[in-house]
Structures are given as C-alpha cells and as structure tokens.
Design an enzyme around this catalytic site. Structure first.
Site, mmCIF file in Angstrom:
data_model
loop_
_atom_site.group_PDB
_atom_site.id
_atom_site.type_symbol
_atom_site.label_atom_id
_atom_site.label_comp_id
_atom_site.label_asym_id
_atom_site.label_seq_id
_atom_site.Cartn_x
_atom_site.Cartn_y
_atom_site.Cartn_z
ATOM 1 N N CYS A 18 13.784 55.128 -22.197
ATOM 2 C CA CYS A 18 12.010 55.168 -21.640
ATOM 3 C C CYS A 18 11.654 54.444 -23.702
ATOM 4 C CB CYS A 18 11.411 56.382 -22.279
ATOM 5 S SG CYS A 18 12.728 57.638 -23.131
ATOM 6 N N ARG A 24 11.667 61.103 -21.885
ATOM 7 C CA ARG A 24 11.124 61.482 -21.469
ATOM 8 C C ARG A 24 12.663 60.743 -20.437
ATOM 9 N NH1 ARG A 24 6.798 56.573 -21.148
ATOM 10 N NH2 ARG A 24 7.526 56.571 -23.022
ATOM 11 N N ASP A 135 3.817 59.138 -21.548
ATOM 12 C CA ASP A 135 4.610 59.559 -22.776
ATOM 13 C C ASP A 135 3.567 60.717 -23.357
ATOM 14 O OD1 ASP A 135 5.624 59.954 -25.321
ATOM 15 O OD2 ASP A 135 5.248 57.520 -25.575
HETATM 16 P P1 4NP Z 1 9.508 58.525 -25.339
HETATM 17 O O1 4NP Z 1 8.820 59.616 -26.072
HETATM 18 O O2 4NP Z 1 9.396 57.413 -24.975
HETATM 19 O O3 4NP Z 1 9.493 59.485 -24.088
HETATM 20 O O4 4NP Z 1 10.733 59.227 -25.812
HETATM 21 C C1 4NP Z 1 8.395 59.072 -27.230
HETATM 22 C C2 4NP Z 1 9.486 59.097 -28.651
HETATM 23 C C3 4NP Z 1 8.900 59.125 -30.041
HETATM 24 C C4 4NP Z 1 8.251 57.515 -30.062
HETATM 25 C C5 4NP Z 1 6.757 57.506 -28.887
HETATM 26 C C6 4NP Z 1 7.521 58.029 -27.414
HETATM 27 N N1 4NP Z 1 7.693 57.129 -30.910
HETATM 28 O O5 4NP Z 1 6.383 56.765 -31.767
HETATM 29 O O6 4NP Z 1 8.815 58.041 -32.533
#
Ligand code: 4NP
Length: 164
Positions: A18, A24, A135
C-alpha cells in the site's frame, strides 16, 4: 483468476503493498497468514508487506489498524518497510491495494521483467471486483472495518486461487 498449483519453487512469496504500510497492506499480510495457517499451508507460503512511500519506515502499524484487527481475531506483528527494486525480483506475487500504488509498482519495474507478478488486490474480490481498497488513514472505525471486510473477502479468494 486461477493459478497453476504446481509452482516451480516453494515456498511461494507474496508481497502486499500500500502507500504507508501502516493500514491496509500489513492487515492484508496478517489476514493471509491467518488463513494459510488455518488451512495447514503455512510452510508453502511466505507473506510480507511494504509501502511505496517512506513516511513510516521502522514504525509499527497504525494503532487503529491493530485495534480493529484484534477485534476481528487477527494479530498484527509488523515493522514498516518501503518497496525496493529487489522485491520485484524476489517475490512471486505483488499485490497492490489500489490503482495509484499499482501504477507506482509497475513504474518501479522499469525493465518490465516482473509485470506478470503484479496484481490489484481487489481483482480477487467478487463483490467489488477491480475496485481500490479504500485508504482508511483519514477515516474512522467504520472505515477500518470496511477495509477489514474487503480484505478478508479478497484475501480468501486469492488464497483459494493459489491453493485450489
Ligand atoms: P496505508 O494508509 O497506505 O493503507 O498504510 C496510509 C498511511 C499513511 C499515510 C497515508 C495512507 N500518510 O499519508 O502518512
């Protein structure tokens, strides 16, 4: 999608990807490991996860993901890492959580040697086929539970396609 069960090498290595590797993909990894353990197939597969971004390298998963997973009977044990070019060579399946990450992974594969290994996670979701895993980072508990339900369904169908 069905894969030939006679993989040329065992264990088969799966990488879930991800953006931040705190919501995710570590959840997808943990759900996958839980399902293959329950099927008695733990020694046939290696699962890991990582992010395309470097924001959270070395961190644990988001506490909201950990709590939601626990509520659903899944234990998370993961330290964040970032996708490397070497991952494209060493893994057999690279599972992107959404289209943005999918295209970033394809871009990483400059020589296009490993394009055949790269899949959208929800290509395996009969309910929301080819949609993104949303997300949940800016969301609430309901969003984390929606992600859990989507991943539980998609990973189940992915495991079936690997093992049938
Ligand atoms: P992930 O979600 O891609 O599912 O881990 C996110 C985690 C952190 C961030 C964005 C999406 N961020 O902008 O820090």
């Amino acid at each position: 999608m069905l894969f030939c069960k006679n993989f040329s090498k065992m264990p088969v290595k799966i990488l879930f990807v991800c953006l931040g590797n705190i919501c995710r993909s570590p959840l997808a990894e943990a759900i996958f490991i839980d399902k293959i353990r329950k099927s008695g197939l733990a020694s046939d597969f290696i699962a890991q996860s990582c992010g395309t971004a470097n924001y959270h390298i070395g961190d644990s998963p988001d506490p909201r993901t950990i709590r939601n997973a626990q509520r659903n009977g899944i234990q998370l044990d993961h330290i964040v890492s970032q996708l490397s070019e070497n991952d494209l060579h060493s893994y057999d399946f690279i599972m992107a959580m959404d289209r943005n990450n999918l295209s970033n992974i394809f871009r990483f594969d400059g020589a296009k040697e490993n394009n055949h290994k790269i899949f959208l996670m929800r290509a395996f979701d009969s309910v929301g086929k080819d949609k993104d895993v949303p997300d949940p980072y800016y969301g609430d508990e309901k969003d984390f539970q929606e992600v859990f339900d989507i991943l539980d369904r998609s990973v189940q169908s992915f495991v079936e396609s690997l093992t049938k």
